[in-house]
Design a protein around this motif. Structure first.
Motif, short mmCIF file in Angstrom:
data_model
loop_
_atom_site.label_atom_id
_atom_site.label_comp_id
_atom_site.label_asym_id
_atom_site.label_seq_id
_atom_site.Cartn_x
_atom_site.Cartn_y
_atom_site.Cartn_z
N GLN A 80 0.78 -1.31 0.09
CA GLN A 80 0.03 -0.06 0.06
C GLN A 80 0.87 1.22 -0.05
OE1 GLN A 80 -2.46 -0.49 3.32
NE2 GLN A 80 -4.21 -1.81 2.29
N GLY A 83 2.27 1.73 -3.32
CA GLY A 83 1.31 2.07 -4.44
C GLY A 83 0.99 3.78 -4.07
N ASP A 84 1.05 4.08 -2.63
CA ASP A 84 0.71 5.54 -2.48
C ASP A 84 1.81 6.37 -3.17
OD1 ASP A 84 -1.49 4.80 -1.32
OD2 ASP A 84 -0.87 5.01 0.69
N ASP A 87 1.56 6.68 -6.65
CA ASP A 87 0.26 7.99 -7.11
C ASP A 87 0.90 9.09 -7.02
OD1 ASP A 87 -1.47 5.76 -7.61
OD2 ASP A 87 -2.38 5.85 -5.62
N THR A 88 1.61 9.32 -5.85
CA THR A 88 2.18 10.80 -5.58
C THR A 88 3.06 11.02 -6.75
OG1 THR A 88 2.04 10.30 -3.27
CG2 THR A 88 3.32 12.21 -3.88
N ARG A 90 3.07 9.88 -9.66
CA ARG A 90 2.42 10.09 -11.23
C ARG A 90 1.97 11.51 -10.85
NH1 ARG A 90 -2.64 8.95 -11.27
NH2 ARG A 90 -2.60 7.15 -9.77
N THR A 91 1.39 11.81 -9.73
CA THR A 91 0.74 13.11 -9.73
C THR A 91 1.56 14.28 -9.83
OG1 THR A 91 -0.79 12.31 -8.02
CG2 THR A 91 -0.81 14.66 -8.16
#
Length: 182
Positions: A80, A83-84, A87-88, A90-91
């Motif tokens: 997890q 994954g976070d 995501d960060t 990618r953002t």
């Protein structure tokens, strides 16, 4: 002995040979059947051992699966977190791409006339620097120059500099020396 007796004798010998051959075949068949009988007698013991081993294998597999599930449960927070982080990242990278695209569009929309003026000014400064260096070298190489000739030469150089500036402005206006950005 007559022919009938001889025929009966031959038939008797044939039956004797046939009986011997059949006795040997039946004796071998009896051996095979006794081997099958022994195998069939040992089969229940072997099946019990096989079923016992299969039960042990299933029990061990169940324990291994339970252990694997426990270890995966302990790794789930790590997945997890990864994954976070993804995501960060990618953002962040998408916002960076937006900023770069915005800056690129602003640069592309820059006023062409201002760019040409800046280029013309640079050409003028370069020409003035070139003239200054060249004149300094000429002065060093000459022993004495008469003032009148120096004044005329300076006027000629000033005229040449103005002409070069004008040519540089015209070249910048038509985009002769600019790279094709598009």
């Amino acid at each position: 002995m007559s022919l009938t007796g001889l025929g009966v004798l031959l038939i008797g010998v044939a039956f004797l040979l046939l009986a011997i051959f059949l006795a040997r075949v039946l004796n071998r068949l009896a051996g095979v059947l006794s081997g099958v009988n022994e195998t069939m007698a040992a089969l229940p013991k072997q099946m019990n051992q096989l079923l016992g081993e299969t039960g042990n294998l299933i029990h061990t597999s169940t324990q291994t699966l339970a252990d694997t599930n426990k270890k995966l449960e302990s790794l789930t927070p790590l997945f997890q977190i990864v994954g976070d982080i993804g995501d960060t990242t990618r953002t962040y990278s998408s916002s960076l791409v937006d900023v770069v695209d915005s800056a690129k569009s602003k640069v592309e929309q820059a006023d062409e006339a201002k760019r040409n003026e800046k280029i013309g000014g640079l050409y003028g400064i370069a020409a003035l620097g070139y003239y200054t260096v060249r004149k300094r070298n000429e002065i060093k190489n000459q022993k004495t120059v008469r003032p009148r000739k120096l004044y005329v030469t300076g006027e000629q150089r000033a005229f040449d500099i103005e002409r070069m500036k004008q040519e540089a402005k015209e070249a910048a206006t038509i985009g002769k020396y600019t790279a094709d950005d598009k």
